[in-house]
Write an enzyme that holds these catalytic residues in place. Structure first.
Site, PDB file in Angstrom:
ATOM      1  N   HIS A  44      12.746 -33.775 -38.503  1.00 43.86           N
ATOM      2  CA  HIS A  44      12.280 -34.863 -37.633  1.00 43.86           C
ATOM      3  C   HIS A  44      10.974 -34.496 -36.925  1.00 43.86           C
ATOM      4  O   HIS A  44      10.266 -33.598 -37.363  1.00 43.86           O
ATOM      5  CB  HIS A  44      13.400 -35.267 -36.664  1.00 43.86           C
ATOM      6  CG  HIS A  44      14.706 -35.450 -37.373  1.00 43.86           C
ATOM      7  ND1 HIS A  44      14.966 -36.513 -38.209  1.00 43.86           N
ATOM      8  CD2 HIS A  44      15.812 -34.652 -37.418  1.00 43.86           C
ATOM      9  CE1 HIS A  44      16.182 -36.379 -38.731  1.00 43.86           C
ATOM     10  NE2 HIS A  44      16.702 -35.257 -38.277  1.00 43.86           N
ATOM     11  N   GLU A  81      17.260 -33.313 -31.278  1.00 45.23           N
ATOM     12  CA  GLU A  81      17.301 -32.510 -32.499  1.00 45.23           C
ATOM     13  C   GLU A  81      15.906 -32.029 -32.874  1.00 45.23           C
ATOM     14  O   GLU A  81      15.733 -30.892 -33.321  1.00 45.23           O
ATOM     15  CB  GLU A  81      17.902 -33.338 -33.638  1.00 45.23           C
ATOM     16  CG  GLU A  81      17.994 -32.586 -34.956  1.00 45.23           C
ATOM     17  CD  GLU A  81      18.503 -33.446 -36.100  1.00 45.23           C
ATOM     18  OE1 GLU A  81      18.615 -32.906 -37.223  1.00 45.23           O
ATOM     19  OE2 GLU A  81      18.769 -34.653 -35.888  1.00 45.23           O
ATOM     20  N   GLU A 214      22.646 -27.851 -41.448  1.00 43.82           N
ATOM     21  CA  GLU A 214      23.051 -28.542 -40.230  1.00 43.82           C
ATOM     22  C   GLU A 214      23.691 -27.454 -39.372  1.00 43.82           C
ATOM     23  O   GLU A 214      24.809 -27.020 -39.631  1.00 43.82           O
ATOM     24  CB  GLU A 214      24.035 -29.678 -40.532  1.00 43.82           C
ATOM     25  CG  GLU A 214      23.462 -30.807 -41.369  1.00 43.82           C
ATOM     26  CD  GLU A 214      22.566 -31.767 -40.585  1.00 43.82           C
ATOM     27  OE1 GLU A 214      22.362 -31.536 -39.371  1.00 43.82           O
ATOM     28  OE2 GLU A 214      22.075 -32.746 -41.171  1.00 43.82           O
TER      29      GLU A 214
END
Length: 249
Positions: A44, A81, A214
């Protein structure tokens, strides 16, 4: 009168030669990853939410069309995040560079937008990376916890030749991450912290060994608290570096 004998001549021993301590040259640190190229993809970007017209643009990931990028998730109190992945990625880069690796990141700050998932894959390909890793934190239901590795499937596309190598990279990173952080395998996805997907452009379009991680669930209170700790983020980076180093050496 008796003559006094002459004073005895004092014998003087020759001085011992001076001892010069031998100081060996400081050994140079062993650069175990010299000549290796690693691409780190911090998931991101901190400015994504400001430009939905960019990140919502659809791009071809070969098995489907998907958004260029997303905003990512955050802890319940707002630690994003994007900020988490940016910090961990830079810590990881410093460690790998200290081992001699050439390291490239797919973005240069946490204030920009993107790049699109297709571009993230292209950066690893252009660098001819020996290993590439995309770092994320998940946004699953609060009771879910644990980390998992995402690896590519064969799709009759550019990733096919490196699916096997990507799996080995994934196994090495999984083992080191589990041992180094103490975080458990995911309770909500994959098997033994391993998940295989064919819908991610960052994997489908990669021509170099690549995985996603993750690191845990940012919506889980316990894992969120760990991720907000700089000391724990350093542990994450060190564990990732160990896994990548194991794969590369």
């Amino acid at each position: 009168m008796t003559a006094t004998p002459a004073a005895a001549t004092q014998k003087t021993k020759a001085p011992l030669p001076a001892i010069t301590p031998h100081t060996p040259a400081l050994a140079k640190p062993k650069l175990a990853l010299k000549g290796k190229v690693v691409v780190i993809d911090p998931g991101h970007n901190g400015g994504n939410f400001r430009h939905p017209e960019i990140i919502n643009k659809q791009v071809d990931v070969l098995t489907q069309w998907k958004a260029c990028d997303t905003t990512g998730t955050a802890t319940n109190d707002g630690y994003s995040e994007a900020a988490f992945t940016w910090d961990v990625s830079n810590r990881l880069a410093r460690i790998l560079r200290s081992k001699g690796a050439t390291v490239k990141l797919t973005r240069t700050s946490n204030t920009g937008v993107g790049p699109c998932v297709t571009q993230r894959a292209a950066i690893g390909n252009k660098a001819k990376a020996n290993a590439a890793i995309s770092i994320h934190g998940d946004g699953a239901p609060a009771k879910a916890h644990g980390f998992h590795i995402i690896m590519p499937k064969k799709i009759k596309g550019p990733v096919d030749p490196v699916v096997g190598a990507s799996k080995q990279l994934g196994l090495d990173v999984r083992n080191a991450f589990h041992a180094g952080t103490g975080l458990p395998y995911s309770t909500y996805i994959g098997k033994n912290a391993l998940d295989y997907r064919s819908d991610l452009g960052g994997l489908n379009l990669s021509t170099v060994p690549k995985i996603f991680i993750e690191c845990g669930n940012m919506r889980n209170a316990s894992e969120a608290a760990k991720f907000k700790s700089a000391a724990f983020r350093q542990r994450i980076a060190e564990a990732l570096a160990k896994g990548i180093s194991t794969y590369l050496t």
